[in-house]
Write a protein that holds these residues in place. Structure first.
Motif, PDB file in Angstrom:
ATOM      1  N   PRO A   1       0.827  -1.220   0.000  1.00 49.58           N
ATOM      2  CA  PRO A   1       0.000   0.000   0.000  1.00 49.58           C
ATOM      3  C   PRO A   1       0.856   1.263   0.000  1.00 49.58           C
ATOM      4  O   PRO A   1       1.985   1.259   0.485  1.00 49.58           O
ATOM      5  N   GLN A   2       0.271   2.325  -0.537  1.00 50.19           N
ATOM      6  CA  GLN A   2       0.973   3.602  -0.594  1.00 50.19           C
ATOM      7  C   GLN A   2       0.851   4.363   0.717  1.00 50.19           C
ATOM      8  O   GLN A   2       1.644   5.229   1.020  1.00 50.19           O
ATOM      9  N   SER A   3      -0.192   4.009   1.478  1.00 50.34           N
ATOM     10  CA  SER A   3      -0.419   4.755   2.709  1.00 50.34           C
ATOM     11  C   SER A   3      -0.983   3.817   3.759  1.00 50.34           C
ATOM     12  O   SER A   3      -1.502   2.737   3.447  1.00 50.34           O
ATOM     13  N   LEU A   4      -0.889   4.266   4.995  1.00 49.22           N
ATOM     14  CA  LEU A   4      -1.430   3.479   6.088  1.00 49.22           C
ATOM     15  C   LEU A   4      -2.943   3.335   5.937  1.00 49.22           C
ATOM     16  O   LEU A   4      -3.501   2.268   6.197  1.00 49.22           O
ATOM     17  N   ASP A   5      -3.594   4.405   5.488  1.00 46.49           N
ATOM     18  CA  ASP A   5      -5.043   4.337   5.306  1.00 46.49           C
ATOM     19  C   ASP A   5      -5.424   3.240   4.328  1.00 46.49           C
ATOM     20  O   ASP A   5      -6.342   2.457   4.564  1.00 46.49           O
ATOM     21  N   GLU A   6      -4.688   3.190   3.223  1.00 46.30           N
ATOM     22  CA  GLU A   6      -4.966   2.148   2.226  1.00 46.30           C
ATOM     23  C   GLU A   6      -4.770   0.764   2.853  1.00 46.30           C
ATOM     24  O   GLU A   6      -5.590  -0.142   2.669  1.00 46.30           O
ATOM     25  N   ALA A   7      -3.702   0.634   3.603  1.00 39.95           N
ATOM     26  CA  ALA A   7      -3.416  -0.651   4.246  1.00 39.95           C
ATOM     27  C   ALA A   7      -4.552  -1.042   5.178  1.00 39.95           C
ATOM     28  O   ALA A   7      -5.029  -2.179   5.162  1.00 39.95           O
ATOM     29  N   LEU A   8      -4.999  -0.072   5.975  1.00 42.91           N
ATOM     30  CA  LEU A   8      -6.035  -0.378   6.960  1.00 42.91           C
ATOM     31  C   LEU A   8      -7.358  -0.728   6.298  1.00 42.91           C
ATOM     32  O   LEU A   8      -8.098  -1.593   6.789  1.00 42.91           O
ATOM     33  N   THR A   9      -7.634  -0.101   5.182  1.00 42.94           N
ATOM     34  CA  THR A   9      -8.851  -0.450   4.450  1.00 42.94           C
ATOM     35  C   THR A   9      -8.795  -1.896   3.985  1.00 42.94           C
ATOM     36  O   THR A   9      -9.745  -2.661   4.148  1.00 42.94           O
ATOM     37  N   LEU A  10      -7.654  -2.279   3.394  1.00 37.89           N
ATOM     38  CA  LEU A  10      -7.517  -3.653   2.901  1.00 37.89           C
ATOM     39  C   LEU A  10      -7.592  -4.648   4.046  1.00 37.89           C
ATOM     40  O   LEU A  10      -8.227  -5.700   3.941  1.00 37.89           O
ATOM     41  N   ILE A  11      -6.944  -4.310   5.145  1.00 40.76           N
ATOM     42  CA  ILE A  11      -6.942  -5.215   6.292  1.00 40.76           C
ATOM     43  C   ILE A  11      -8.345  -5.307   6.878  1.00 40.76           C
ATOM     44  O   ILE A  11      -8.792  -6.370   7.312  1.00 40.76           O
ATOM     45  N   GLY A  12      -9.037  -4.181   6.819  1.00 38.81           N
ATOM     46  CA  GLY A  12     -10.437  -4.192   7.262  1.00 38.81           C
ATOM     47  C   GLY A  12     -11.285  -5.119   6.413  1.00 38.81           C
ATOM     48  O   GLY A  12     -12.276  -5.684   6.878  1.00 38.81           O
ATOM     49  N   ASN A  13     -10.856  -5.306   5.162  1.00 34.64           N
ATOM     50  CA  ASN A  13     -11.593  -6.207   4.271  1.00 34.64           C
ATOM     51  C   ASN A  13     -11.084  -7.644   4.359  1.00 34.64           C
ATOM     52  O   ASN A  13     -11.405  -8.466   3.508  1.00 34.64           O
ATOM     53  N   GLY A  14     -10.235  -7.923   5.339  1.00 35.31           N
ATOM     54  CA  GLY A  14      -9.841  -9.316   5.552  1.00 35.31           C
ATOM     55  C   GLY A  14      -8.424  -9.663   5.156  1.00 35.31           C
ATOM     56  O   GLY A  14      -8.003 -10.815   5.308  1.00 35.31           O
ATOM     57  N   ALA A  15      -7.691  -8.694   4.605  1.00 36.48           N
ATOM     58  CA  ALA A  15      -6.312  -9.004   4.234  1.00 36.48           C
ATOM     59  C   ALA A  15      -5.453  -9.155   5.489  1.00 36.48           C
ATOM     60  O   ALA A  15      -5.783  -8.631   6.553  1.00 36.48           O
ATOM     61  N   LYS A  16      -4.351  -9.893   5.330  1.00 34.76           N
ATOM     62  CA  LYS A  16      -3.463 -10.164   6.471  1.00 34.76           C
ATOM     63  C   LYS A  16      -2.251  -9.250   6.388  1.00 34.76           C
ATOM     64  O   LYS A  16      -1.612  -9.159   5.345  1.00 34.76           O
ATOM     65  N   PRO A  17      -1.929  -8.569   7.486  1.00 34.79           N
ATOM     66  CA  PRO A  17      -0.738  -7.722   7.434  1.00 34.79           C
ATOM     67  C   PRO A  17       0.556  -8.537   7.446  1.00 34.79           C
ATOM     68  O   PRO A  17       0.659  -9.532   8.146  1.00 34.79           O
ATOM     69  N   LEU A  18       1.504  -8.090   6.644  1.00 33.65           N
ATOM     70  CA  LEU A  18       2.841  -8.683   6.599  1.00 33.65           C
ATOM     71  C   LEU A  18       3.808  -7.589   6.996  1.00 33.65           C
ATOM     72  O   LEU A  18       3.753  -6.483   6.470  1.00 33.65           O
ATOM     73  N   SER A  19       4.666  -7.895   7.951  1.00 35.27           N
ATOM     74  CA  SER A  19       5.671  -6.893   8.310  1.00 35.27           C
ATOM     75  C   SER A  19       7.027  -7.418   7.887  1.00 35.27           C
ATOM     76  O   SER A  19       7.284  -7.583   6.706  1.00 35.27           O
ATOM     77  N   GLY A  20       7.907  -7.767   8.821  1.00 34.75           N
ATOM     78  CA  GLY A  20       9.202  -8.317   8.407  1.00 34.75           C
ATOM     79  C   GLY A  20       9.079  -9.722   7.851  1.00 34.75           C
ATOM     80  O   GLY A  20       9.917 -10.175   7.080  1.00 34.75           O
ATOM     81  N   GLY A  21       8.038 -10.424   8.265  1.00 33.61           N
ATOM     82  CA  GLY A  21       7.800 -11.758   7.727  1.00 33.61           C
ATOM     83  C   GLY A  21       8.628 -12.862   8.358  1.00 33.61           C
ATOM     84  O   GLY A  21       8.573 -14.006   7.919  1.00 33.61           O
TER      85      GLY A  21
END
Lengths: 157, 284, 776
Positions: free
Chosen positions: B11-31
């Motif tokens: 994602p380009q922004s945290l907001d975009e990330a949070l929207t996707l995660i709100g729709n069920g996507a899983k966050p990946l950080s260092g992995g």
């Protein structure tokens, strides 16, 4: 699942490919680009044979997806020697000190050792051993590897 | 070993990330935890959202007398941060106990906190620091205490759609001494037990003592009984030993191939005393 | 014709860096996984998740429907392919048929059940997950002693006693030895299963060319020629149309001294689908299905006089074989029996071996193969005897050593020790570590309540396999030397080095003999299309058997060079030294390079001499070689945690002459790491259902750099009379010597608490329990 286009600079050359998101960086390097110097020794990020540098940081390329590297600069063992074939001092030290036998762990060992000495130019033996903690070698018992890293540090690697 | 297929978004922004995660996507950080699990097909998320490169989650800053650390800050950034080394050295010290050079280059504080591995190192440290954990979702943010965040083995207070966004730790006055002491599981390097101690002395007595524990059981915790036994007391060897022996009281200690419950309990006692002594030596 | 002769320094014995390293340090070497062939398919194997089960059905429909899947095979498809070969034989040995894919039953976790072939390895992995196997799980047994108990589940239903063989060996008069004894020491000693864990897992690329009926197979093996012979038989193809290549091999340690189901399976697949196919073993598979080492439960009884003189040794050896025999599985414990007497001068032994089937992956040769188990046993027994008699463990060893004037020394087990001075190595190690002073320090430490230990191991091993009658496939080795027309030298060796450094050490031999620069020599190996038949690399044999083969080939070629030299110099006699033929009468000289050109142009030939300069030698040793040494480890145990700190490690090894001491050190260090791994950390642990609990690096504790001590290494040199180089072999010595030194050290540290024996690995918790138990 949707493929994605990634661009990376690898050993100084720009590369662009369409990849599956699940493609591991190590497979991208080895299979897509034919850079087979980094090896796969385990699947749990505990052996370090797949170590390459990503934006100047040593990482385990078997525990990263290629898409995560989009836009990054990557240095692999193949890019370590200078263009005229002159070895990096760490490579030279591994050779001089007989720090390898079967050679399978060696590319990863050299890459992590390079980072170790960059961050700590005068490491003690204990610091060298701690720094190699993410890399397994089954052949050498590590003693000659420690010698090599110490020698390279001394030579200002 | 190959992961199941998934979609990926950087994602380009945290907001975009949070929207996707709100729709069920899983966050990946260092992995560093998620990707090996995906390769062994123990985890098969359908959509990964990469938080690892979000600038908005990558900062260490001083603000209102506290230190705010973005979730995507890596262990290496923590161990090498002069700000942390000066103002909250326990955070930096803990990073040096984790994995190896390569893992510390990739692994993130937020990832570790969200994963809540019972043998991870940071939970102990955050417990001892009484850190605050800021959770964010597309609809808002909330801040939890460490105690309220870490619930059980791989279980946290994170709700669907929420991510760990920030960790807030105190700026320690110069008098506070801290230490993290760890007994490694020999094969993996994870904590068989890990103890974080945070101590202040006043006129020869302990005015503040906080003990965070990891590895001993299914979840990290603060050993309040050890704290209570020492607070206001003189830090004598006898007092330290007696208090440390309480660290696993009432705790259902884990047992596995590498350590029985009894041995873990014993190590926790030894390492609690060790951490307290080390912290004492660093407190003025 | 004369040129100036520059005297070339002799290279044998020098610490030279390796010729093979440039490709390895630049990431340009080619291992199996690096090989790509046009149209290549990828295989993933479906394996049993159960230790014991009947297969009720296999449904491949969903897997086959996945786009990109080119073929799926199950047990019924491969019944015509030969089963996995066991090359060892013992009287009455039960050999279960070991199909390359399971038929109606699986016998261990990881047992191959089906194979999926696809255009891409990711698709193959997905498809493998879609193969549905219906199992009827039955009871497994994984502990060899439990497997021998009446009523235990039968691994192979046709053999309910789980006994694969009984083997008995006796020498001297064991009953008299025990009748004459003042003391008898009894101890159960285990040698736990270990996972070899070469850093490169196994892998195969197979390519069938139908028009030529020719198979090319790349495989990560230590024995390319033997593997080809065996696989040709399994696949029913002509050996001469079968090219097997061991490319760069990333470690073996015995685990690749084998011929595995997957190698035949890939041969079968490429012949079936007419496309190249690749299979790369995952680390998890490597843990589960590549052979493991050790797996002993040993019951020792030692008879001795009160003055410490050892009289005789009884052994009951229970060998955990696993579910099947791999190439040498049943033979490994017989090597233990052979080395039972260690370095000691007693001539009465009696050994009963029982080979036991379990629902585990087969055991087979892992670095040392049988000899570490024997050495650990005898070295523990010697220490137990010393403790019983209140003698110093060094003194009791000196008292019992075979003496230098007793060589060649015939042992009670039928061996003939070649040469040695066992006391000298131990004395040197004691001098290096300051033994007498250490014992004083230990007394002071003990007085202060510290747990300090000093452990000695004086080991011997039989290696350099070996005389052919003692080696299932022949124990000789081959070498070819080809001097090219330009004078450059190509050496072929039948050994298959994979880290041991023979591209360098063999070039040193050739450089000295031929007087050409190292850089003018290359050493080739591992390709059956190029190299004359060879036996391969195992049992510390490269230098001690392959080296002499090369040495004699070089003598042959030197004779031919001299014939040409004589002709070209028109001399009656010539000398050949430093690459130059010289007529001592006239002082005229001609170089080997000039001679090489003339030998190929062949304008004129010496009498009875053919053109060209090539010599091949097959060399058969008359005996094994027997390296030996003394390792001493100082340790301290932390009472609070049970942690063991290695304070000093001194190793004095005698491996005969050394071609390249730098490589020797590397072999010894690596061996010691594996030996310490067994002593302290490593163990393959199975649960009762046959699951390997330590099946990943997360749980199987490998030695890491921070765990290894600094090894202070030195040597004595007693040349072996068995070969012209006087070498003995160094590949396994460190592994064999280190383990008992470590264990003896820790037990010495805990001896004040009444501890007399601990089984490996010496985990912190085990040690803490002993310290803690002693306190209570």
């Amino acid at each position: 699942m949707t493929k994605q286009i990634i661009s990376v600079t690898i050993n100084g050359a720009r590369q662009t490919h369409e990849v599956e998101p699940r493609l591991l960086l190590i497979h991208y390097l080895r299979e897509t680009l034919g850079l087979t110097g980094a090896h796969i020794g385990c699947e749990t990020s505990l052996c370090g044979a797949c170590t390459v540098e990503l934006n100047g940081k040593a990482i385990k390329s078997c525990s990263m997806f290629a898409v995560q590297a989009n836009g990054a600069e990557i240095l692999t063992i193949e890019g370590l020697a200078s263009a005229d074939g002159k070895l990096h001092p760490m490579q030279e030290a591994f050779w001089n000190e007989h720090a390898l036998q079967c050679g399978f762990c060696t590319p990863g060992m050299i890459m992590v050792s390079k980072q170790l000495v960059e961050r700590n130019p005068h490491p003690t033996d204990v610091e060298i051993r701690e720094g190699l903690d993410g890399n397994l070698c089954r052949c050498t018992g590590y003693q000659h590897i420690v010698n090599a890293v110490r020698a390279a540090a001394k030579a200002g690697a | 070993m190959i992961a199941n297929a998934f979609d990926y978004t950087a994602p380009q922004s945290l907001d975009e990330a949070l929207t996707l995660i709100g729709n069920g996507a899983k966050p990946l950080s260092g992995g560093m935890s998620l990707i090996p699990m995906m390769k062994l097909r123990l985890a098969s998320p359908e959509h990964l959202v990469d938080l690892g490169r979000l600038k908005e989650l990558s900062y260490i800053r001083e603000q209102d007398g506290e230190l705010h650390i973005g979730a995507a800050i890596t262990y290496y950034e923590l161990e090498s941060s002069t700000l942390l080394l000066g103002k909250c050295p326990l955070i930096a010290e803990t990073a040096t106990h984790i994995g190896d050079i390569q893992v510390r280059n990739m692994g993130t504080l937020g990832g570790s906190v969200a994963h809540a591995d019972p043998a991870a190192d940071y939970p102990a440290t955050l417990q001892a620091l009484e850190a605050k954990i800021v959770l964010r979702s597309a609809t808002g943010a909330r801040t939890l205490s460490t105690k309220d965040f870490f619930l059980d083995t791989f279980t946290t207070a994170l709700e669907p759609g929420e991510i760990v966004a920030e960790i807030i730790v105190p700026i320690e006055p110069g008098l506070t001494g801290t230490s993290y002491q760890k007994f490694r599981q020999p094969a993996s390097g994870f904590a068989m037990v890990g103890i974080a101690a945070r101590i202040r002395q006043q006129a020869g007595t302990l005015s503040l003592i906080r003990i965070g524990v990891t590895g001993l059981s299914g979840s990290s915790y603060r050993a309040t009984n050890v704290e209570a036994a020492l607070e206001g007391k003189q830090p004598t060897e006898e007092n330290i030993r007696a208090a440390s022996a309480l660290v696993g009281d009432g705790v259902d200690a884990s047992a596995d191939l590498h350590a029985s419950a009894d041995y873990r309990q014993h190590l926790a006692t030894i390492y609690t005393a060790k951490a307290i002594r080390a912290a004492l030596s660093r407190s003025a | 014709m004369a040129t100036t002769v520059t005297r070339i320094e002799k290279l044998v014995g020098k610490r030279l860096r390796r010729k093979e390293d440039p490709r390895l340090i630049t990431g340009t070497a080619t291992y199996v996984e690096d090989i790509k062939r046009p149209g290549m398919q990828h295989a993933v194997i479906v394996r049993s998740p159960h230790g014991a089960a009947n297969i009720k059905g296999i449904d491949t429909t969903k897997a086959a429907a996945l786009p990109g899947v080119s073929a799926i095979f199950t047990g019924k498809d491969i019944t015509h392919v030969g089963s996995v070969v066991c090359g060892a034989d013992l009287p009455g040995l039960r050999k279960p048929v070991h199909h390359i894919l399971a038929q109606d039953r699986v016998y261990f976790v990881g047992h191959p059940v089906a194979v999926v072939v696809a255009s891409d390895r990711y698709i193959a992995a997905d498809a493998a997950d879609l193969v549905e196997v219906d199992y009827d799980v039955t009871q497994a047994v994984t502990d060899p002693e439990k497997a021998l108990a009446p009523g235990a589940p039968a691994v192979h239903p046709e053999w309910p006693d789980n006994t694969a063989f009984l083997y008995h060996q006796t020498g001297g008069d064991i009953d008299k030895a025990f009748a004459d004894a003042d003391v008898i020491i009894k101890q159960r000693i285990t040698s736990q299963r270990l996972v070899p864990n070469a850093m490169e897992t196994r892998g195969v690329v197979a390519e069938w060319l139908q028009a030529d009926r020719a198979l090319t197979l790349f495989t990560s093996t230590q024995i390319p020629h033997l593997a080809r012979t065996i696989l040709a038989g399994q696949l029913g193809i002509d050996e001469n149309r079968f090219r097997l290549i061991a490319p760069e091999v990333g470690g073996g340690f015995g685990s690749k001294l084998n011929v595995y189901a997957e190698e035949a399976l890939m041969g079968f697949i490429t012949m079936k689908i007419n496309k190249p196919v690749k299979w790369i073993e995952s680390r998890r598979e490597n843990f589960q299905v590549t052979i493991q080492g050790r797996g002993h439960v040993d019951y020792f009884e030692l008879a001795a006089k009160r003055d410490g003189t050892m009289l005789g040794l009884r052994l009951k050896l229970i060998q955990d074989l696993g579910a099947y025999h791999q190439l040498l599985t049943p033979a490994i414990p017989t090597l233990s029996v052979l080395m039972m007497p260690g370095l000691y001068n007693f001539r009465n032994i009696d050994a009963d071996v029982v080979g036991v089937f379990t629902n585990c992956v087969p055991t087979d040769a892992y670095r040392g193969a049988g000899r570490p188990e024997a050495t650990h046993g005898i070295e523990r027994m010697v220490d137990l005897l010393a403790a019983e008699l209140n003698m110093d463990p060094a003194a009791i060893r000196f008292k019992n050593f075979v003496q230098p004037d007793q060589f060649p020394f015939p042992t009670a087990t039928g061996l003939n020790y070649d040469s040695g001075d066992y006391g000298a190595t131990l004395q040197k190690a004691m001098d290096m570590i300051g033994y007498d002073d250490l014992r004083k320090q230990q007394a002071a430490a003990r007085a202060a309540g510290r747990l300090m230990g000093i452990g000695i191991s004086t080991y011997g091993e039989l290696c350099a396999f070996g005389p052919s009658p003692a080696t299932p496939a022949g124990g000789w080795e081959s070498a070819t030397v080809r001097i090219e027309p330009t004078g450059k030298v190509t050496v072929h060796t039948g050994t298959s080095p994979h880290g041991q450094g023979q591209e360098t050490s063999f070039a040193q031999i050739a450089a000295d003999e031929l007087g050409v620069p190292m850089d003018d020599i290359i050493v080739l190996h591992g390709d059956t299309a190029i190299i004359p038949y060879g036996i391969g690399t195992f049992g510390s044999r490269n230098t001690a058997v392959g080296g002499p083969a090369l040495y004699y080939a070089l003598q042959d070629i030197k004779e031919k060079v001299k014939k040409f030299g004589k002709m070209l110099l028109d001399a009656e006699e010539v000398t050949f030294e430093n690459g130059v033929c010289r007529d001592p009468k006239t002082g005229k000289e001609i170089t080997i390079q000039t001679i090489a050109g003339a030998a190929y142009r062949a304008m004129k030939l010496p009498p009875d001499t053919d053109p060209g300069l090539v010599a091949t030698k097959f060399w058969e040793p008359s005996n094994f070689a027997f390296p030996f040494g003394a390792h001493i480890i100082v340790s301290e145990v932390d009472r609070d945690t049970g942690e063991i700190a290695i304070k000093r490690y001194v190793a004095v090894d005698d491996i005969g002459n050394q071609l390249n001491p730098l490589l020797v050190d590397g072999q010894l260090h690596g061996g010691a790491a594996q030996g310490l791994g067994q002593a302290l950390w490593e163990q393959a642990v199975y649960d009762d259902n046959g699951q390997l609990i330590t099946g990943e690096f997360m749980d199987y504790c490998m030695p890491r750099a921070r765990m290894m001590p600094w090894i202070e290494s030195s040597h004595t040199v007693t040349p072996s009379p068995v070969n012209p180089l006087g070498v003995k072999g160094v590949g396994e010595a460190g592994t064999i010597g280190s383990t008992p030194a470590m264990v003896n050290s820790v037990i010495d540290a805990l001896s004040t608490l009444g501890v007399r024996h601990i089984d490996m690995p010496l985990t912190n918790e085990k040690i803490w329990n002993l310290v803690n138990g002693a306190k209570a």
